[in-house]
Design a protein around this motif. Sequence first.
Motif, PDB file in Angstrom:
ATOM      1  N   LEU A   3     -11.275  -9.303  13.515  1.00  0.00           N
ATOM      2  CA  LEU A   3      -9.811  -9.285  13.483  1.00  0.00           C
ATOM      3  C   LEU A   3      -9.320  -7.878  13.778  1.00  0.00           C
ATOM      4  CD1 LEU A   3      -6.997 -10.473  12.862  1.00  0.00           C
ATOM      5  CD2 LEU A   3      -7.447 -10.005  10.439  1.00  0.00           C
ATOM      6  N   ASN A   4      -8.434  -7.765  14.746  1.00  0.00           N
ATOM      7  CA  ASN A   4      -7.796  -6.491  15.058  1.00  0.00           C
ATOM      8  C   ASN A   4      -6.296  -6.617  14.803  1.00  0.00           C
ATOM      9  OD1 ASN A   4      -7.748  -3.724  16.405  1.00  0.00           O
ATOM     10  ND2 ASN A   4      -6.328  -4.865  17.717  1.00  0.00           N
ATOM     11  N   ILE A   5      -5.747  -5.651  14.068  1.00  0.00           N
ATOM     12  CA  ILE A   5      -4.316  -5.646  13.757  1.00  0.00           C
ATOM     13  C   ILE A   5      -3.713  -4.356  14.291  1.00  0.00           C
ATOM     14  CG2 ILE A   5      -2.582  -5.834  11.936  1.00  0.00           C
ATOM     15  CD1 ILE A   5      -4.708  -7.045  10.135  1.00  0.00           C
ATOM     16  N   ASP A   6      -2.755  -4.482  15.182  1.00  0.00           N
ATOM     17  CA  ASP A   6      -2.144  -3.268  15.724  1.00  0.00           C
ATOM     18  C   ASP A   6      -1.053  -2.755  14.769  1.00  0.00           C
ATOM     19  OD1 ASP A   6      -0.335  -5.297  16.156  1.00  0.00           O
ATOM     20  OD2 ASP A   6       0.166  -4.704  18.204  1.00  0.00           O
ATOM     21  N   HIS A   7      -0.932  -1.427  14.675  1.00  0.00           N
ATOM     22  CA  HIS A   7       0.037  -0.722  13.822  1.00  0.00           C
ATOM     23  C   HIS A   7       0.341  -1.454  12.506  1.00  0.00           C
ATOM     24  CE1 HIS A   7       2.682  -3.135  16.594  1.00  0.00           C
ATOM     25  NE2 HIS A   7       3.387  -3.344  15.500  1.00  0.00           N
ATOM     26  N   LEU A   8      -0.684  -1.562  11.666  1.00  0.00           N
ATOM     27  CA  LEU A   8      -0.544  -2.257  10.392  1.00  0.00           C
ATOM     28  C   LEU A   8       0.461  -1.534   9.500  1.00  0.00           C
ATOM     29  CD1 LEU A   8      -1.502  -4.558   8.581  1.00  0.00           C
ATOM     30  CD2 LEU A   8      -3.355  -3.083   7.789  1.00  0.00           C
ATOM     31  N   MET A   9       1.620  -2.174   9.278  1.00  0.00           N
ATOM     32  CA  MET A   9       2.686  -1.583   8.475  1.00  0.00           C
ATOM     33  C   MET A   9       3.667  -2.670   8.064  1.00  0.00           C
ATOM     34  SD  MET A   9       5.145   1.684   9.382  1.00  0.00           S
ATOM     35  CE  MET A   9       3.669   2.716   9.544  1.00  0.00           C
ATOM     36  N   ALA A  10       4.162  -2.585   6.843  1.00  0.00           N
ATOM     37  CA  ALA A  10       5.113  -3.577   6.355  1.00  0.00           C
ATOM     38  C   ALA A  10       6.430  -3.482   7.104  1.00  0.00           C
ATOM     39  CB  ALA A  10       5.345  -3.388   4.864  1.00  0.00           C
ATOM     40  N   GLY A  11       7.063  -4.638   7.296  1.00  0.00           N
ATOM     41  CA  GLY A  11       8.382  -4.677   7.909  1.00  0.00           C
ATOM     42  C   GLY A  11       8.400  -4.541   9.407  1.00  0.00           C
TER      43      GLY A  11
ATOM     44  N   VAL B  57     -12.040 -18.237   8.228  1.00  0.00           N
ATOM     45  CA  VAL B  57     -12.458 -16.853   8.164  1.00  0.00           C
ATOM     46  C   VAL B  57     -11.459 -16.073   7.295  1.00  0.00           C
ATOM     47  CG1 VAL B  57     -13.139 -14.837   9.505  1.00  0.00           C
ATOM     48  CG2 VAL B  57     -13.289 -17.114  10.532  1.00  0.00           C
ATOM     49  N   PRO B  58     -11.893 -15.592   6.109  1.00  0.00           N
ATOM     50  CA  PRO B  58     -10.988 -14.839   5.255  1.00  0.00           C
ATOM     51  C   PRO B  58     -11.165 -13.323   5.431  1.00  0.00           C
ATOM     52  CG  PRO B  58     -12.903 -15.522   3.991  1.00  0.00           C
ATOM     53  CD  PRO B  58     -13.152 -15.961   5.413  1.00  0.00           C
ATOM     54  N   PHE B  59     -10.030 -12.615   5.428  1.00  0.00           N
ATOM     55  CA  PHE B  59     -10.056 -11.160   5.424  1.00  0.00           C
ATOM     56  C   PHE B  59      -9.014 -10.673   4.409  1.00  0.00           C
ATOM     57  CE2 PHE B  59     -11.490 -11.835   9.900  1.00  0.00           C
ATOM     58  CZ  PHE B  59     -12.697 -11.136   9.837  1.00  0.00           C
ATOM     59  N   VAL B  60      -9.274  -9.511   3.815  1.00  0.00           N
ATOM     60  CA  VAL B  60      -8.320  -8.880   2.911  1.00  0.00           C
ATOM     61  C   VAL B  60      -7.962  -7.525   3.472  1.00  0.00           C
ATOM     62  CG1 VAL B  60      -7.898  -8.015   0.581  1.00  0.00           C
ATOM     63  CG2 VAL B  60      -9.258 -10.088   0.909  1.00  0.00           C
ATOM     64  N   VAL B  61      -6.649  -7.243   3.583  1.00  0.00           N
ATOM     65  CA  VAL B  61      -6.189  -5.972   4.141  1.00  0.00           C
ATOM     66  C   VAL B  61      -5.173  -5.325   3.208  1.00  0.00           C
ATOM     67  CG1 VAL B  61      -6.568  -6.735   6.522  1.00  0.00           C
ATOM     68  CG2 VAL B  61      -4.317  -7.044   5.476  1.00  0.00           C
ATOM     69  N   ASN B  62      -5.077  -4.026   3.307  1.00  0.00           N
ATOM     70  CA  ASN B  62      -4.056  -3.274   2.574  1.00  0.00           C
ATOM     71  C   ASN B  62      -2.983  -2.864   3.562  1.00  0.00           C
ATOM     72  OD1 ASN B  62      -2.749  -1.906   0.527  1.00  0.00           O
ATOM     73  ND2 ASN B  62      -3.842   0.001   0.906  1.00  0.00           N
ATOM     74  N   VAL B  63      -1.762  -3.339   3.342  1.00  0.00           N
ATOM     75  CA  VAL B  63      -0.652  -3.060   4.265  1.00  0.00           C
ATOM     76  C   VAL B  63       0.168  -1.886   3.731  1.00  0.00           C
ATOM     77  CG1 VAL B  63       1.421  -4.006   5.337  1.00  0.00           C
ATOM     78  CG2 VAL B  63      -0.556  -5.493   4.921  1.00  0.00           C
ATOM     79  N   PRO B  64       0.236  -0.773   4.460  1.00  0.00           N
ATOM     80  CA  PRO B  64       0.999   0.385   4.018  1.00  0.00           C
ATOM     81  C   PRO B  64       2.496   0.088   3.922  1.00  0.00           C
ATOM     82  CG  PRO B  64      -0.509   0.952   5.808  1.00  0.00           C
ATOM     83  CD  PRO B  64      -0.471  -0.543   5.736  1.00  0.00           C
TER      84      PRO B  64
ATOM     85  N   LYS C 214       6.324  -6.775   2.880  1.00  0.00           N
ATOM     86  CA  LYS C 214       6.349  -5.563   2.058  1.00  0.00           C
ATOM     87  C   LYS C 214       4.937  -5.000   1.967  1.00  0.00           C
ATOM     88  CE  LYS C 214       5.734  -7.903  -2.409  1.00  0.00           C
ATOM     89  NZ  LYS C 214       6.289  -8.072  -3.774  1.00  0.00           N
ATOM     90  N   SER C 215       4.822  -3.766   1.506  1.00  0.00           N
ATOM     91  CA  SER C 215       3.515  -3.132   1.363  1.00  0.00           C
ATOM     92  C   SER C 215       2.706  -3.821   0.271  1.00  0.00           C
ATOM     93  CB  SER C 215       3.689  -1.649   1.014  1.00  0.00           C
ATOM     94  OG  SER C 215       4.388  -0.968   2.031  1.00  0.00           O
ATOM     95  N   GLY C 216       1.382  -3.730   0.385  1.00  0.00           N
ATOM     96  CA  GLY C 216       0.520  -4.314  -0.624  1.00  0.00           C
ATOM     97  C   GLY C 216      -0.746  -4.892  -0.035  1.00  0.00           C
ATOM     98  N   VAL C 217      -1.544  -5.523  -0.899  1.00  0.00           N
ATOM     99  CA  VAL C 217      -2.795  -6.152  -0.487  1.00  0.00           C
ATOM    100  C   VAL C 217      -2.534  -7.616  -0.145  1.00  0.00           C
ATOM    101  CG1 VAL C 217      -5.117  -6.805  -1.232  1.00  0.00           C
ATOM    102  CG2 VAL C 217      -4.190  -4.570  -1.864  1.00  0.00           C
ATOM    103  N   TYR C 218      -3.045  -8.054   0.994  1.00  0.00           N
ATOM    104  CA  TYR C 218      -2.861  -9.425   1.464  1.00  0.00           C
ATOM    105  C   TYR C 218      -4.215 -10.037   1.816  1.00  0.00           C
ATOM    106  CZ  TYR C 218       2.169  -8.558   2.100  1.00  0.00           C
ATOM    107  OH  TYR C 218       3.494  -8.259   1.898  1.00  0.00           O
ATOM    108  N   LYS C 219      -4.336 -11.346   1.583  1.00  0.00           N
ATOM    109  CA  LYS C 219      -5.508 -12.083   2.048  1.00  0.00           C
ATOM    110  C   LYS C 219      -5.075 -12.972   3.207  1.00  0.00           C
ATOM    111  CE  LYS C 219      -9.719 -14.337   0.512  1.00  0.00           C
ATOM    112  NZ  LYS C 219     -10.550 -14.677  -0.677  1.00  0.00           N
TER     113      LYS C 219
END
Length: 267
Positions: free
Chosen positions: A169-177, A260-267, A241-246
């Motif tokens: 999984l690739n996430i571009d510019h991981l940021m809330a909002g 396929v599960p992944f857990v990410v921290n969103v700034p 919003k910012s936080g940990v997401y599954k």
Amino acid sequence: MRFSGLIVLSLALFLSGCGKSQTTDHSVHGGGHEAGSAEQVQAIFQVAASPAKSKEETTVTIQIQDMNGKPVNDFDLNHEKKMHLIAVGKDLSYYSHLHPEYKGNGLFTISTKFPAGGDYRLFADFLPSGKEKTVKSHTLTVQGEKASAVAIEPDRTLTKTIDGNEVTLNIDHLMAGMELNLTYTFKDAVTKSPIQDLQPYLGAVGHVVILDANADQYLHVHPTDEKSKGPEAKFMTTFPKSGVYKIWGEFQRGGKVFTVPFVVNVP
């Protein structure tokens, strides 16, 4: 009817027990329906044999009605089903994507088994005809021995092998909002060759469900190119919003659905 956007449902807290359901307003992007129509619909969750017990067949009914208690009768197909029911454990280690059967007069029913005792959050995702796509939730307390809690920790790397499929999984510019892209890339776990024979699952190359660590934020995301067969599947969403997401990605290959599960921290 298909939507390629996302649904965000903000919830205040977990309910205990299996009595009334909790619902809140949510926003829909890309739906093409008038905002506010979801407020006119409510969902009543009940368990046929209360209390629910772990490892035993549990029948859950969901009555969809208007604010006057009158059944909502007509529903449009949403990715081949009239209702999607997402069930997760409180620590998000358990995940199940179910499809209740429509009995008429606004009544849906599903039978399933819960693996352990504890609280489970149920999300009913449906589309009343002429209204916007709607999500209603309920917390069900299941009796029985509880499983050991699993900490929700962000993954160090976003690559996993599931059923012989290596998924990144690739996430571009991981940021809330901010609107962003989720790009899944698939390889054969043995040969490392790009996978190009993904099969449609519920009318699309895949489906993505996202919850924050507290299950307060719910997102159901559909692919931007539903007909893709790999080696990529792309989705577009916004973390509220910012936080940990599954993040659970669901795909199908060789007639078998794999999650396929992944857990990410969103700034």
